[in-house]
Design an enzyme around this catalytic site. Sequence first.
Site, short mmCIF file in Angstrom:
data_model
loop_
_atom_site.label_atom_id
_atom_site.label_comp_id
_atom_site.label_asym_id
_atom_site.label_seq_id
_atom_site.Cartn_x
_atom_site.Cartn_y
_atom_site.Cartn_z
N SER A 86 16.52 11.85 42.04
CA SER A 86 16.70 11.79 43.51
C SER A 86 19.11 12.92 43.81
O SER A 86 19.23 13.31 42.67
CB SER A 86 17.47 10.96 44.57
OG SER A 86 17.68 10.43 45.38
N ARG A 144 20.57 1.28 56.59
CA ARG A 144 19.95 0.94 55.61
C ARG A 144 18.52 1.40 55.71
O ARG A 144 17.20 1.91 55.24
CB ARG A 144 19.73 -0.18 54.87
CG ARG A 144 18.90 -0.69 53.21
CD ARG A 144 18.88 0.40 52.61
NE ARG A 144 18.46 0.60 51.14
CZ ARG A 144 18.43 0.97 49.69
NH1 ARG A 144 18.87 1.73 50.44
NH2 ARG A 144 18.05 0.85 49.00
N HIS A 202 9.25 9.26 48.03
CA HIS A 202 10.81 9.73 47.25
C HIS A 202 10.79 8.82 46.17
O HIS A 202 11.43 8.88 45.28
CB HIS A 202 11.82 9.78 48.10
CG HIS A 202 12.74 10.32 47.61
ND1 HIS A 202 12.91 11.36 46.41
CD2 HIS A 202 14.27 9.19 47.23
CE1 HIS A 202 14.34 11.68 46.35
NE2 HIS A 202 14.96 10.11 46.54
N ASP A 203 10.55 7.31 46.72
CA ASP A 203 10.62 5.91 45.41
C ASP A 203 9.79 5.73 44.35
O ASP A 203 10.02 5.69 44.08
CB ASP A 203 10.13 4.82 46.29
CG ASP A 203 11.30 4.13 46.72
OD1 ASP A 203 12.94 4.64 46.39
OD2 ASP A 203 11.21 2.94 47.83
N ASP A 208 6.26 12.66 48.35
CA ASP A 208 7.86 13.00 48.81
C ASP A 208 8.52 14.37 49.58
O ASP A 208 8.26 15.17 49.10
CB ASP A 208 8.38 13.44 47.59
CG ASP A 208 9.77 13.27 47.34
OD1 ASP A 208 10.65 12.91 48.59
OD2 ASP A 208 10.56 13.37 46.48
#
Length: 377
Positions: free
Chosen positions: A151, A221, A350-351, A317
Site C-alpha cells: 500500500s 477510520r 486491499h487488506d 483490491d
Amino acid sequence: MGSLGQVEAKTCRFAQPLPLKSGASLADYTLVYETYGTLNADKSNAVLVCHALNASHHVAGTYAGEPRSEGWWDNLVGPGKPLDTDRFFVIGVNNPGSCFGSTGPMHVNPATGRIYGADFPVVTVEDWVDAQARLLDRLGIGQLAAVLGGSLGGMQALSWSLRYPKRLRQCIAVATAPNLSAQNIAFNEVARRAIVTDPEFHGGHFYEHGVIPKRGLRVARMIGHITYLSDDAMEKKFGRAMRAAELGYSTQEIEFEIESYLRHQGDKFSEYFDANTYLLITRALDYFDPAREFGGDLTRAFAAAACRFLLVSFTTDWRFSPARSREIVKALLDNKHRVSYAEIAAPHGHDAFLLDDPRYHGVLRACFDNLGKEVGA
C-alpha cells in the site's frame, strides 16, 4: 515456522535538519526503529520494510509483558517465514510525522517549546525515504538487499528505487499504485474533513485543550475500512445480518452487523491514533506521483531505476487495483528493467496484502529465497 519472540524498539536522534520537499526542514528529530535477525559480515542481507497508513516500526514479534502485541506483518516476517529472519536482517522504521515514537505532531517543536500540533511540517513519501536512508547510513548499510512495502509502504519502496537506485538490489511493491486516483483522493479528503470539522480539533492544536477529536477520527477510520474490504468479502462477512431479530425502526441506533463492525473499528482507532498524523499521512498519499516531474510520463519517471522489481496485486483490491500495478510494470518494461508481476486471485480486497494467502506468501518466499542465494544469506 517460528516466532521472533520478544523484540525491543530502538531510537536514533538526528541533530542535522532533514530538508523536506516542501522547502521546509525538520530539525533535531528522532526515528524509532526495530531490527530482526543478524546483519552479515559484508552487510549485504538487510531488508527495509516500509509501513502503511496506521502501522509503525513494529513489524514483527511481541513486546515483553504484552502477549497480544504482535507486529503488523508478523505472519510474513520471522524465522522460517517468507521474509526469513534466520537469513535476513530486517529493519522497520517509524516515519517522521507518525504517532508511534518518531518525531511527529505530538512532540515539542524545539523552535517554539510548544507541541507541534498543526505546525508540524507537511511530509511526503520522498521525505520519508530520505529519513530512512539517513538511518541506514547510521547503521553502516550502504546497499539493501531489498525494500519491501504494501500500500503506502509500496509507494515508499518505489520511491527508493528512484531516489537511491544504487542502494537496493530489489524493490518489492505490494498492493500499491503509481499515484492516487481522483476517487482515492476524494476518500482521503472526506476523512480529513471529518477530523478538521470535529469541534474538538481546535485547528490541530487540540493537545493544548486536553481533548482529542475522536468523533472525526472514528468517521475517518470507518471510511477507510469500507475501502479496505472487497464487496464480496464484506457481503460474506456481514451480508444483511441484523443485531436483533426484529427491526428497531431507528435512524440512529445500530441495526445491522456491518454498522457495529464499523463503529467498533472507529472507536478502537480513535483511542490510539493521532488526528494530525492522519492528516499528514493521507496528504502524503495524495502527493505521491513520481511521473509528475516528467509531464505525467511514468516511463520517463522510472528510467533512473537500476534494481530488480517484484509487483504484487490482488484481483478484488479496488482501492489499488491490479490495473494500477500494471501501469508500473509497463513503465518498467518500457525501460527494459527486470520485473516480475504476480496478480493474486484473492477475495479480501486491499487488506489481502496483510493476510496469509499461500499463493501470495509463496511468491514472496521465492523472491527472498533467490535474493538470499544472491547475497549469501
